[in-house]
Design a protein around this motif. Structure first.
Motif, mmCIF file in Angstrom:
data_model
loop_
_atom_site.group_PDB
_atom_site.id
_atom_site.type_symbol
_atom_site.label_atom_id
_atom_site.label_comp_id
_atom_site.label_asym_id
_atom_site.label_seq_id
_atom_site.Cartn_x
_atom_site.Cartn_y
_atom_site.Cartn_z
ATOM 1 N N LEU A 1 -0.539 -5.548 7.910
ATOM 2 C CA LEU A 1 -0.946 -5.337 6.518
ATOM 3 C C LEU A 1 -2.421 -5.649 6.323
ATOM 4 O O LEU A 1 -3.123 -4.924 5.611
ATOM 5 C CB LEU A 1 -0.112 -6.225 5.585
ATOM 6 N N GLN B 1 -5.301 -13.313 1.996
ATOM 7 C CA GLN B 1 -5.913 -13.332 3.321
ATOM 8 C C GLN B 1 -6.765 -12.098 3.581
ATOM 9 O O GLN B 1 -7.771 -12.173 4.286
ATOM 10 C CB GLN B 1 -4.825 -13.466 4.374
ATOM 11 N N PHE C 1 -17.604 -16.584 -4.853
ATOM 12 C CA PHE C 1 -16.256 -16.473 -4.296
ATOM 13 C C PHE C 1 -15.449 -17.716 -4.648
ATOM 14 O O PHE C 1 -14.292 -17.618 -5.090
ATOM 15 C CB PHE C 1 -16.362 -16.322 -2.782
ATOM 16 N N ILE D 1 -8.656 -10.642 1.521
ATOM 17 C CA ILE D 1 -9.965 -10.806 0.893
ATOM 18 C C ILE D 1 -10.857 -11.697 1.753
ATOM 19 O O ILE D 1 -12.035 -11.409 1.964
ATOM 20 C CB ILE D 1 -9.806 -11.421 -0.519
ATOM 21 N N TYR E 1 -11.929 -9.592 4.587
ATOM 22 C CA TYR E 1 -12.970 -8.624 4.211
ATOM 23 C C TYR E 1 -14.337 -9.290 4.178
ATOM 24 O O TYR E 1 -15.308 -8.793 4.751
ATOM 25 C CB TYR E 1 -12.650 -8.015 2.841
ATOM 26 N N TYR F 1 -8.458 -2.665 -6.918
ATOM 27 C CA TYR F 1 -9.427 -1.902 -6.148
ATOM 28 C C TYR F 1 -9.087 -0.419 -6.190
ATOM 29 O O TYR F 1 -9.948 0.427 -6.427
ATOM 30 C CB TYR F 1 -9.428 -2.416 -4.706
ATOM 31 N N MET G 1 -5.407 -5.565 -4.413
ATOM 32 C CA MET G 1 -5.354 -4.225 -3.829
ATOM 33 C C MET G 1 -5.308 -3.169 -4.939
ATOM 34 O O MET G 1 -6.043 -2.170 -4.918
ATOM 35 C CB MET G 1 -4.048 -4.158 -3.042
ATOM 36 N N PHE H 1 -15.498 -9.726 -3.794
ATOM 37 C CA PHE H 1 -16.099 -8.936 -2.728
ATOM 38 C C PHE H 1 -17.568 -9.254 -2.509
ATOM 39 O O PHE H 1 -18.221 -8.629 -1.699
ATOM 40 C CB PHE H 1 -15.964 -7.445 -3.042
ATOM 41 N N ALA I 1 -4.502 -2.881 7.612
ATOM 42 C CA ALA I 1 -4.415 -1.733 6.712
ATOM 43 C C ALA I 1 -5.223 -1.969 5.436
ATOM 44 O O ALA I 1 -5.959 -1.091 4.977
ATOM 45 C CB ALA I 1 -2.958 -1.453 6.362
ATOM 46 N N HIS I 2 -5.123 -3.178 4.863
ATOM 47 C CA HIS I 2 -5.904 -3.493 3.666
ATOM 48 C C HIS I 2 -7.396 -3.354 3.939
ATOM 49 O O HIS I 2 -8.140 -2.812 3.138
ATOM 50 C CB HIS I 2 -5.605 -4.927 3.206
ATOM 51 N N TYR J 1 -8.498 0.117 3.869
ATOM 52 C CA TYR J 1 -8.592 0.613 2.490
ATOM 53 C C TYR J 1 -9.950 0.242 1.893
ATOM 54 O O TYR J 1 -10.523 0.989 1.124
ATOM 55 C CB TYR J 1 -7.512 -0.007 1.617
ATOM 56 N N PHE J 2 -10.406 -0.950 2.239
ATOM 57 C CA PHE J 2 -11.696 -1.408 1.708
ATOM 58 C C PHE J 2 -12.860 -0.810 2.502
ATOM 59 O O PHE J 2 -14.006 -1.163 2.279
ATOM 60 C CB PHE J 2 -11.802 -2.937 1.772
ATOM 61 N N GLY J 3 -12.569 0.050 3.458
ATOM 62 C CA GLY J 3 -13.635 0.719 4.194
ATOM 63 C C GLY J 3 -14.034 0.041 5.485
ATOM 64 O O GLY J 3 -14.963 0.481 6.140
ATOM 65 N N ILE K 1 0.828 -1.211 0.000
ATOM 66 C CA ILE K 1 0.000 0.000 0.000
ATOM 67 C C ILE K 1 0.855 1.250 0.000
ATOM 68 O O ILE K 1 0.477 2.276 -0.546
ATOM 69 C CB ILE K 1 -0.962 0.016 1.206
#
Lengths: 290, 342
Positions: free
Chosen positions: B228, B130, A258, B132, B135, A238, A235, A250, B231-232, B235-237, A127
């Motif tokens: 990480l 991981q 999935f 995903i 999430y 997205y 990432m 998602f 943090a990811h 990022y995805f909210g 990131i």
């Protein structure tokens, strides 16, 4: 030998697909109020049934709520993602080999510092790299008025090139650091000494003799590299708004979608690793398990 | 400098910097009550009536990391968030490490076909990122529904930590089990088995001493991975501890976190990257620094592991001394060292 290799591969593929199904079934567990083994079993069975008739799967876009058949549309997204992935892989391989040649030709002290810098860059989080790229693009635009996205667009498909370059940064240095460690081991081998004593030139030894072994040893880390790049790729898709496989992953309400997407992602990489393993096993007879 | 001192130096510098960050954060919260300094308007030094700027301020000498849109100094916000981000990451990694340790060692000891099957099943974790999985699992828990949360903040935090630890465990378990397998293949293990050593005896007396240092290499890597993933997720909210969403149509703030910590700051201010880049970059830099320090610790441990075992050194010393005895007739000044100087 041949027979056992293929049966083993087939067995492994079916096991991993089963593993993916088990993981996907675990996803909606927390939506239900009572977590029980029976519910889990039901979900696994449901996924298995839906995977048996894949053309009936329906994908609901989480943003627009639109309903579509999964099948033609996932391929388009899938090829976009694969384009970015493999382009990044090729770029990073080329640049890391180039860096290796550079490394090979400088003095001992500079080598040490290159190694240190390479290690630091390869352990940066993904990131951070994406963020720095974005800040750089904005800064460059403010300075010169040129939007790099537009420049990339005239050179090719913008949605592929820029993410691929961003994606290639980390693997490049990862490859580089790995290659340096392998190269150091190779330098002590007797065949290198023999070549040197025969009077072969430095670069000839590097390219004709050592590089092959380095690249073969590199594939030993194949699974790890794929793992690293895959999470980076999702990432990136997205954050750059690329139409790739990410939106399908998602869809938290649909474990079967999935599962299908994960299987699609897994298959080519696994096949690639297995093909590499097979060719190396036949050509040099070394036993690998990728 | 020998390799050993270099590695030890690297480990101590990196780990003490991380500790400093944690302690600084705790001290700031408890002794200064965590009050974040605010600068709304800056006046000119020579002419106090002259306004030279208003919030948000970019980084400058007076305000090293700039301020956010409400004038809060970013540096102190980052400092305050450090304890939560680091603490949570450590907690997640310790938990998943415990899971992975038990299962990894059990798997390493078992020889049957079932182990091959479970290991291949777990390989599927390599092909699904991981973050995903995290999430998808955490979305129903952390994303505020229209009716509001039915869970409390503590419940959400605990559940999130446990789920993330569970997601991180399989790959770690694979790592530990393969390390265990490698050690168990050594000759001295075979002789222990022949001499009648039980499984627990082998684990305690032979496996653990060899495995210990390798575990210290693996642990910082898990902490990095959990940092990480958090943090990811943001990022995805999905911010740590839940995302606060306002469903009124009028005058709505964008979704915001309940807890101040690095990951949620990074995720939230990513959208502002094009205008107020420093608000995003501050926490991001600290997160990156922490990750680099952690990988420095791991690297130092690797350096320690590379050093030849003590036995080897001893035997070479014996060899050297016997050689010296042979050459006793032509001793030079170098052969004598100063022993005491009191």
């Amino acid at each position: 030998m041949k027979q056992t290799f293929f049966t083993r591969t087939f067995f492994e593929i079916s096991l991993i697909i089963a593993g993916i199904m088990l993981v996907s079934a675990a996803i909606p567990l927390f939506q239900l109020n009572d977590i029980s083994l029976l519910n889990y079993g039901k979900t696994v069975w449901g996924i298995a049934k839906e995977l048996a008739t894949p053309h009936d799967l329906i994908y609901i876009n989480p943003l627009s709520g639109e309903e579509r058949n999964l099948f033609p549309i996932i391929f388009e997204a899938y090829f976009n993602s694969m384009k970015i992935f493999f382009l990044a892989l090729i770029i990073s391989l080329f640049i890391s080999v180039f860096l290796l040649v550079l490394y090979f030709s400088v003095s001992e002290r500079i080598k040490k510092s290159i190694e240190g810098i390479g290690y630091v860059i390869s352990s940066l989080p993904d990131i951070f790299i994406i963020g720095i790229f974005q800040i750089f693009i904005v800064w460059f635009f403010k300075r010169t008025g040129i939007l790099i996205l537009d420049v990339a667009a005239t050179m090719g498909n913008p949605i592929v090139l820029l993410p691929a370059i961003t994606l290639s940064v980390l693997p490049t240095f990862f490859f580089f650091i790995l290659m340096v460690t392998i190269l150091k081991e190779e330098e002590e081998m007797s065949y290198v000494e023999l070549a040197k004593s025969k009077g072969l030139r430095k670069y000839r030894i590097l390219f004709m003799h050592m590089m092959r072994n380095v690249l073969i040893s590199l594939t030993n880390h194949g699974k790890h590299i794929m793992w690293l790049m895959l999470s980076n790729l999702l990432m990136l898709e997205y954050l750059y708004n690329v139409f790739g496989v990410t939106p399908f992953l998602f869809s938290y309400g649909e474990p079967s979608i999935f599962a299908v997407t994960s299987i699609f992602i897994f298959l080519p990489f696994f096949m690639l690793l297995k093909i590499l393993e097979f060719t190396f096993e036949r050509r040099i007879g070394s036993d690998m398990n990728l | 400098m020998s390799k050993k001192t270099k590695s030890i130096l690297l480990i101590s510098i990196c780990s003490s910097l991380i500790l400093l960050l944690l302690i600084g954060s705790l001290v700031f919260t408890f002794s200064f009550n965590g009050e974040i300094p605010k600068t709304n308007i800056l006046y000119d030094k020579d002419d106090p009536d002259q306004i030279i700027g208003s919030m948000p301020f970019p980084p400058s000498l007076q305000i090293p990391f700039g301020t956010d849109r409400d004038g809060n100094h970013m540096f102190y916000r980052i400092l305050e968030g450090a304890q939560i981000t680091l603490g949570v990451a450590l907690l997640i990694s310790v938990l998943s490490f415990l899971f992975a340790f038990v299962f990894g060692i059990l798997a390493g000891f078992s020889k049957s076909k079932s182990k091959y099957i479970t290991q291949t099943l777990f390989t599927s974790f390599y092909f699904i990122p991981q973050s995903i999985i995290a999430y998808n699992m955490l979305h129903p828990l952390l994303w505020e529904p229209y009716e509001g949360f039915t869970t409390t903040l503590t419940e959400r935090i605990l559940l999130q930590i446990i789920i993330l630890a569970g997601i991180l465990a399989p790959t770690t378990a694979i790592l530990i089990s393969s390390e265990t397998k490698q050690i168990l293949q050594k000759d001295f293990i075979t002789s222990t088995i022949i001499l009648g050593g039980g499984k627990f005896y082998i684990f305690y007396k032979h496996l653990l001493p060899h495995l210990k240092l390798r575990l210290f290499i693996i642990f910082p890597k898990i902490v990095i991975q959990s940092l990480l993933i958090i943090a990811h997720l943001s990022y995805f909210g999905l911010y740590f501890g839940g995302t606060d969403i306002c469903y009124d149509d009028l005058l709505c703030d964008p979704p915001k976190p309940f807890i101040e910590e690095w990951a949620s700051m990074i995720g939230m201010y990513y959208a502002d990257l094009h205008i107020y880049w420093w608000i995003f970059l501050g926490p991001m830099l600290f997160l990156t620094l922490t990750i680099l320090l952690l990988s420095g610790v791991s690297k130092g441990m690797e350096g320690l592991l590379d050093i030849k075992p003590i036995k080897h050194v001893k035997s070479s010393k014996v060899l050297n001394s016997s050689k010296k005895e042979q050459k006793a007739s032509n001793l030079t000044k170098k052969d004598f060292g100063l022993v005491h100087r009191s």
